[in-house]
Design an enzyme around this catalytic site. Structure first.
Site, short mmCIF file in Angstrom:
data_model
loop_
_atom_site.label_atom_id
_atom_site.label_comp_id
_atom_site.label_asym_id
_atom_site.label_seq_id
_atom_site.Cartn_x
_atom_site.Cartn_y
_atom_site.Cartn_z
N HIS A 154 0.84 -1.21 0.00
CA HIS A 154 0.00 0.00 0.00
C HIS A 154 0.87 1.25 0.00
O HIS A 154 0.62 2.20 -0.76
CB HIS A 154 -0.91 -0.03 1.23
CG HIS A 154 -1.73 1.19 1.43
ND1 HIS A 154 -3.07 1.27 1.10
CD2 HIS A 154 -1.41 2.43 1.94
CE1 HIS A 154 -3.53 2.47 1.40
NE2 HIS A 154 -2.54 3.20 1.91
N GLU A 155 1.91 1.26 0.84
CA GLU A 155 2.79 2.42 0.91
C GLU A 155 3.62 2.57 -0.37
O GLU A 155 3.88 3.69 -0.81
CB GLU A 155 3.71 2.32 2.13
CG GLU A 155 2.98 2.31 3.46
CD GLU A 155 2.01 3.48 3.61
OE1 GLU A 155 2.33 4.59 3.15
OE2 GLU A 155 0.91 3.27 4.17
N HIS A 176 1.79 4.57 -2.88
CA HIS A 176 1.91 6.02 -2.72
C HIS A 176 3.24 6.52 -3.30
O HIS A 176 3.29 7.62 -3.87
CB HIS A 176 1.84 6.38 -1.23
CG HIS A 176 0.47 6.26 -0.64
ND1 HIS A 176 -0.65 6.83 -1.21
CD2 HIS A 176 0.03 5.60 0.47
CE1 HIS A 176 -1.72 6.56 -0.48
NE2 HIS A 176 -1.33 5.81 0.54
N GLU A 208 -6.58 6.80 -0.97
CA GLU A 208 -6.37 5.59 -0.17
C GLU A 208 -7.00 4.36 -0.83
O GLU A 208 -6.44 3.27 -0.78
CB GLU A 208 -6.93 5.78 1.24
CG GLU A 208 -6.17 6.80 2.07
CD GLU A 208 -4.69 6.49 2.18
OE1 GLU A 208 -4.32 5.32 2.39
OE2 GLU A 208 -3.89 7.44 2.03
#
Length: 692
Positions: A189-190, A193, A276
């Site tokens: 997930h990070e 980003h 998100e």
């Protein structure tokens, strides 16, 4: 989800963000003017100008107080505007300068600790291993990992301006409570980003919010000062009012400042929430294991601390976290993340809303996982001929590598895990140690030709640090037997280690690299790629380097540079002029730029390509896509690709700020031995002892 579209959207959102904050500052100026005008009117009862007290007129019967309040004062307005802008700009610049080091500055500001690969803690080692796998799979330098030691909640963040200076931050609760698959989902997930350009937007938010916050801080300073002294305006008749006015001004500035922060937080929350869901979807695409991310989200819901970050400084980076980092208020008005249940139901629509009891992970399970890296789930050598970098010769056209930029898949993750598992432990340990990382790069540059190699080693013996030179001699036999496909990932692994060198060490290291490359008076393709990739990522750490900004939204002004790049690729991959011309024409079709011509070999040398890449890096993301599609067409036109061509393509993508995952399918390696075996011949007895 397209990498280039996401990068362009992030760039546009940054512009929109600046516009929104400009409007907010305009509202603050208007509020500040009304306050200033009201205070002056209240004190003097006149239309006197702020800094022209010699012209103060007595209150007259004809003018009411309200009439004087709304009397426009141009000079006052410009002084208020100048003062407000000065405070906001100085405050924003101060915070931006604090953050110029990238993600490391954010992590350190939160009191995080840099994790070292020498750690004996199995949970910390597991976190480092997971991040390293993700980096290799996505084609980025391995980001440093910082641990928030005193945070029991389950959370994480990615911070930095780009993949070049990104870091991953993880709370103690995450590494203690999450399984490897769950931690992998959080880290994926990070990484989304990082790859989608969200981090630059997040740091811009931090700088701008701080600039507005300084207005409130200025009010606090005025308020404290007014309790000790008068306002300094020497008009005795009004001195009492003036002292009170300073106090009121301080209170007004505090209200103004926090009103601005109120709207800034609204913008921050709106920008963060909508991205998100995208990061969750990207993480699942990356790992192909929804249960990992899902398990992490459910554990947050069932954990007594949830995802809370207790350090009060975390408020400034709340929008960077994996999940909401502070207690929500005002009906989730300032929530930087979507509701937890909503995120879970995007993945598991039938989720009942009941969270499981969270149990602390058994450290022995972590040790066992690290020891085996789940071999049952890993492909065999026969199955991983593609995943490790040496697919069998095939006539199939490879998939479009450009489409995979920013969107690595589970196959890339499998490749990364297998690569790390099969690398000699001596080599991998060296990549994580300052002496070893330098020695590893030196060993990669050693020539196979005995005369050139002797000259290179002679140079190192007299100019390199003695321990580094000795380590180079130890690593050389291992590096000689490494498959070519392992070289570029190894370079990426060493980058965070080399970033920790002192300026003096780096200067010597860089000088030695250039000397080793020029030892035979020529620059080979791999040497150019190593120098290009390594120095591009390391230089900003040790000296001010102007980051490329978008200056070109069309390739037409860049025709000469496009010609130079494609000509160099055409000559590098083809021996005859006819083949080079054909490859060049295949690349040009993607650019739609008239007048491009194949340059001679001399006019498209590696130094020329170097300069052209620096210029092309200033193109907008959609134009970079065209450049890389042209490069791919030039290289893949013959429906096959060598390891050297794959490395070259990835080095070019890296130069343009577009991390390309390893090329996995349909790439026949014509000029290399099978790459599934990273050691292709027996080690000497000395080298065998070094392994142990």
């Amino acid at each position: 989800m397209d990498f280039f579209d996401q990068q362009e959207q992030a760039r546009r959102k940054t512009s929109q963000l600046i516009l929104l904050f400009t409007l907010a500052i305009g509202a603050l100026i208007a509020g500040a003017y009304i306050i200033a005008r009201g205070l002056i009117t209240w004190i003097y009862g006149t239309e006197a100008r702020v800094f022209s007290y010699a012209y103060v007129e007595a209150r007259t019967e004809e003018r009411s107080w309200w009439g004087l309040l709304w009397q426009w004062d141009t000079e006052l307005f410009w002084w208020v505007t100048l003062g407000t802008l000065s405070v906001v700009i100085v405050g924003s610049m101060y915070k931006t300068l604090q953050l110029r080091a990238g993600g490391a500055a954010v992590a350190l500001s939160l009191g995080a600790r840099l994790l070292n690969h020498s750690t004996k803690d199995p949970q910390e080692r597991q976190a480092l291993n997971v991040v390293e796998e993700m980096a290799i799979a996505s084609g980025t330098p391995t980001p440093p990992v910082y641990l928030l030691d005193h945070e029991p909640g389950i959370n994480a963040f990615a911070a930095g301006y780009s993949s070049d200076d990104a870091v991953i931050g993880i709370t103690r609760g995450s590494i203690e409570l999450l399984s490897r698959e769950e931690l992998q989902g959080v880290v994926a997930h990070e990484f989304s980003h990082i790859l989608n350009g969200d981090m630059r937007l997040n740091i811009s938010l931090m700088g701008l919010v701080h600039g507005i916050l300084v207005i409130g801080l200025s009010g606090q300073i005025l308020l404290r000062g007014s309790s000790r002294t008068s306002s300094g305006i020497r008009v005795r008749r009004h001195s009492g009012k003036e002292g009170l006015a300073v106090m009121l001004l301080g209170l007004s500035l505090i209200v103004l400042g926090y009103t601005g922060v109120f709207f800034a937080n609204l913008i921050k929350a709106a920008v963060s929430r909508q991205r998100e869901f995208l990061a969750d979807a990207s993480a699942i695409q990356f790992t192909r294991h929804p249960a990992g991310l899902l398990g992490a989200l459910k554990k947050i819901g069932g954990h007594e601390h949830g995802s809370l970050v207790l350090d009060p400084r975390s408020q400034t980076v709340s929008h960077m976290y994996f999940n909401q980092g502070f207690s929500e208020s005002l009906g989730n008005l300032f929530a930087t993340h979507p509701p937890l249940i909503k995120r879970i139901r995007r993945i598991e629509p039938r989720f009942s809303g009941t969270f499981p009891e969270v149990m602390r992970a058994d450290p022995s399970d972590t040790i066992a996982t690290l020891a085996t890296l789940e071999p049952a789930a890993m492909p065999t050598l026969a199955q991983t001929s593609q995943a490790v970098g040496s697919p069998p010769v095939s006539s199939e056209v490879p998939p479009d590598p450009v489409a995979e930029i920013g969107h690595p898949t589970a196959a890339h993750l499998s490749y990364a895990r297998t690569l790390l598992d099969r690398l000699p432990r001596k080599v991998l340990d060296a990549a994580h140690a300052p002496y070893g990382a330098r020695a590893l790069i030196y060993a990669l540059l050693l020539h196979r030709n005995s005369d050139s190699r002797h000259a290179q080693l002679s140079r190192l013996s007299s100019h390199a640090d003695v321990p580094v030179y000795q380590e180079t001699l130890v690593l050389a036999p291992f590096v000689d037997r490494l498959a070519p496909a392992a070289r570029l990932p190894l370079i990426d692994i060493t980058i965070p280690t080399l970033s920790s060198l002192s300026s003096k060490q780096y200067s010597l290291f860089k000088t030695n690299i250039l000397a080793l490359i020029q030892a035979d008076k020529t620059t080979e393709l791999f040497e150019w790629m190593l120098q290009r990739v390594l120095l591009r990522h390391l230089e900003p750490t040790f000296r001010p380097v102007k980051k490329p900004i978008v200056q070109y939204h069309s390739l037409k002004p860049l025709g000469e540079h496009c010609s130079a790049l494609l000509s160099g690729l055409a000559h590098q991959g083809n021996t005859s002029p006819e083949q080079a011309q054909s490859a060049f024409e295949r690349g040009v079709r993607h650019l739609n730029v008239p007048g491009l011509r194949l340059r001679s070999y001399e006019r498209s040398s590696l130094p020329v390509i170097d300069y052209s890449l620096d210029v092309l890096a200033q193109a907008s993301p959609p134009e970079k896509r065209k450049i890389l599609q042209a490069c791919t067409g030039c290289i893949l036109g013959d429906k096959q690709i060598t390891v050297q061509e794959a490395e070259l393509l990835r080095a070019i993508a890296d130069s343009l700020g577009c991390p390309m995952p390893p090329l996995l399918a349909g790439q026949p390696a014509q000029d290399t031995a099978p790459l599934t075996l990273f050691l292709t011949c027996p080690l000497t007895p000395d080298a065998q002892r070094s392994v142990s």
